[in-house]
Motif scaffolding. Structure first.
Motif, short mmCIF file in Angstrom:
data_model
loop_
_atom_site.label_atom_id
_atom_site.label_comp_id
_atom_site.label_asym_id
_atom_site.label_seq_id
_atom_site.Cartn_x
_atom_site.Cartn_y
_atom_site.Cartn_z
N VAL A 209 0.84 -1.20 0.00
CA VAL A 209 0.00 0.00 0.00
C VAL A 209 0.87 1.25 0.00
O VAL A 209 0.65 2.18 -0.78
N LYS A 210 1.87 1.29 0.85
CA LYS A 210 2.77 2.45 0.91
C LYS A 210 3.47 2.67 -0.43
O LYS A 210 3.59 3.79 -0.92
N PHE A 211 3.92 1.57 -1.04
CA PHE A 211 4.61 1.69 -2.32
C PHE A 211 3.68 2.20 -3.41
O PHE A 211 4.04 3.08 -4.20
N VAL B 223 -5.12 -9.94 -2.11
CA VAL B 223 -4.47 -8.71 -1.64
C VAL B 223 -4.65 -7.59 -2.66
O VAL B 223 -5.04 -6.47 -2.31
N PHE B 224 -4.39 -7.89 -3.93
CA PHE B 224 -4.50 -6.83 -4.94
C PHE B 224 -5.96 -6.50 -5.25
O PHE B 224 -6.26 -5.38 -5.69
N GLY B 225 -6.87 -7.45 -5.00
CA GLY B 225 -8.28 -7.12 -5.11
C GLY B 225 -8.66 -6.02 -4.14
O GLY B 225 -9.39 -5.08 -4.49
N PHE B 226 -8.18 -6.12 -2.90
CA PHE B 226 -8.42 -5.07 -1.90
C PHE B 226 -7.79 -3.75 -2.34
O PHE B 226 -8.43 -2.70 -2.31
N ILE B 227 -6.51 -3.81 -2.78
CA ILE B 227 -5.79 -2.58 -3.13
C ILE B 227 -6.44 -1.88 -4.33
O ILE B 227 -6.60 -0.66 -4.34
N ILE B 228 -6.82 -2.65 -5.34
CA ILE B 228 -7.42 -2.06 -6.54
C ILE B 228 -8.77 -1.43 -6.21
O ILE B 228 -9.09 -0.32 -6.65
N ALA B 229 -9.59 -2.13 -5.41
CA ALA B 229 -10.88 -1.56 -5.01
C ALA B 229 -10.68 -0.30 -4.18
O ALA B 229 -11.34 0.72 -4.39
N GLN C 18 -16.25 5.00 2.18
CA GLN C 18 -15.84 5.21 3.57
C GLN C 18 -15.03 4.00 4.03
O GLN C 18 -15.56 3.05 4.60
N TRP C 19 -13.73 4.03 3.77
CA TRP C 19 -12.87 2.88 4.08
C TRP C 19 -12.32 2.97 5.49
O TRP C 19 -11.86 4.03 5.92
N ASP C 20 -12.37 1.85 6.19
CA ASP C 20 -11.62 1.69 7.44
C ASP C 20 -10.45 0.77 7.09
O ASP C 20 -10.58 -0.45 7.09
N ASP C 21 -9.32 1.38 6.75
CA ASP C 21 -8.20 0.62 6.19
C ASP C 21 -7.73 -0.49 7.12
O ASP C 21 -7.46 -1.62 6.68
N GLU D 258 -9.37 -2.08 9.44
CA GLU D 258 -10.35 -3.16 9.51
C GLU D 258 -10.37 -3.97 8.21
O GLU D 258 -10.49 -5.20 8.23
N GLU D 259 -10.25 -3.29 7.06
CA GLU D 259 -10.26 -3.99 5.78
C GLU D 259 -9.03 -4.88 5.61
O GLU D 259 -9.12 -5.97 5.04
N ILE D 260 -7.90 -4.43 6.11
CA ILE D 260 -6.70 -5.27 6.06
C ILE D 260 -6.91 -6.52 6.90
O ILE D 260 -6.57 -7.64 6.49
N GLU D 261 -7.52 -6.35 8.10
CA GLU D 261 -7.79 -7.51 8.95
C GLU D 261 -8.77 -8.47 8.28
O GLU D 261 -8.60 -9.69 8.36
N ARG D 262 -9.79 -7.93 7.60
CA ARG D 262 -10.74 -8.79 6.90
C ARG D 262 -10.06 -9.54 5.76
O ARG D 262 -10.35 -10.72 5.50
N THR D 263 -9.16 -8.85 5.07
CA THR D 263 -8.44 -9.48 3.96
C THR D 263 -7.57 -10.62 4.46
O THR D 263 -7.56 -11.72 3.89
N VAL D 264 -6.84 -10.38 5.55
CA VAL D 264 -5.99 -11.41 6.14
C VAL D 264 -6.85 -12.58 6.61
O VAL D 264 -6.51 -13.76 6.38
#
Length: 218
Positions: free
Chosen positions: A111-113, A179-185, A194-197, A199-205
């Motif tokens: 994400v940072k990159f 992972v990239f599905g989350f990043i692209i969306a 309204q993203w809670d980043d 929380e969304e990372i935790e859901r993805t994991v």
């Protein structure tokens, strides 16, 4: 000067023989391709944004596609690829106790990159499916160098009993696509949501580790 402008300027200085007009053309093309896509961008639009005559573009680049490849291929090979590999290796070389901790680090690292390199990422995502030359460049300079390292890591966590027995390359495909599905969306399709980043990372994991099956009742 923005971070992206600094990155572009740094790349320009690595390219011997690039004139000031070419720099303006390339910078304008990157901005337009990223915002509208290659197909929807005209050379006249690029010329206007660059402050040059349209004929000036064709004196340096025979076609619009040649301009696209002149931007993306060298940037991947000479600038982006080494940065991706070195930056990604900071995560790959770290010994995480749990696979899910490794996944969180991977997502945060990418994400940072991607935030820092969003225009180029947009161009790659938009054009790789339609440009065989870009697919080959991507495989040569980025994908092939990372996948083998990823395979070793997957087998490491499989040996620890943290990942089910499945061909490592299937694990890589399913993990990377999620992972990239989350990043692209999050950053390309619906960034205004309204993203809670966190929380969304935790859901993805959680999805990668457990799928959609609810836990069995005791």
């Amino acid at each position: 000067m923005s971070e992206q402008e600094k990155l572009i300027d740094e790349w320009f200085h690595q390219e011997e023989g690039l004139t000031e007009k070419q720099k303006k053309i390339v910078a304008a093309a990157i901005e337009s391709f990223a915002a509208k896509g290659y197909a929807a961008t005209s050379t006249s639009e690029i010329a206007k944004k660059a402050g040059v005559a349209e004929g000036t573009i064709f004196r340096h680049y025979k076609t619009k596609k040649e301009l696209l490849l002149a931007i993306v291929a060298p940037m991947m090979a000479k600038f982006i690829a080494p940065f991706v590999i070195n930056d990604f290796n900071k995560v790959l070389n770290h010994d995480f106790e749990r696979f899910e901790d490794f996944l969180r680090a991977i997502i945060e690292n990418r994400v940072k990159f991607l935030i820092k390199n969003m225009p180029l990422f947009r161009i790659l995502i938009q054009e790789i499916p339609f440009q065989p030359e870009l697919r080959e460049q991507f495989k040569e300079h980025i994908a092939n160098k990372i996948i083998e390292r990823f395979r070793i890591i997957v087998e490491h966590y499989q040996a620890k009993g943290q990942i089910i027995e499945m061909p490592p390359y299937s694990v890589i495909r399913l993990t990377v696509s999620t992972v990239f599905g989350f990043i692209i969306a999050r950053y390309l399709l619906i960034p205004e949501a309204q993203w809670d980043d966190e929380e969304e990372i935790e859901r993805t994991v959680h999805f990668i580790m457990h799928g959609l099956t609810p836990p069995r009742s005791q």
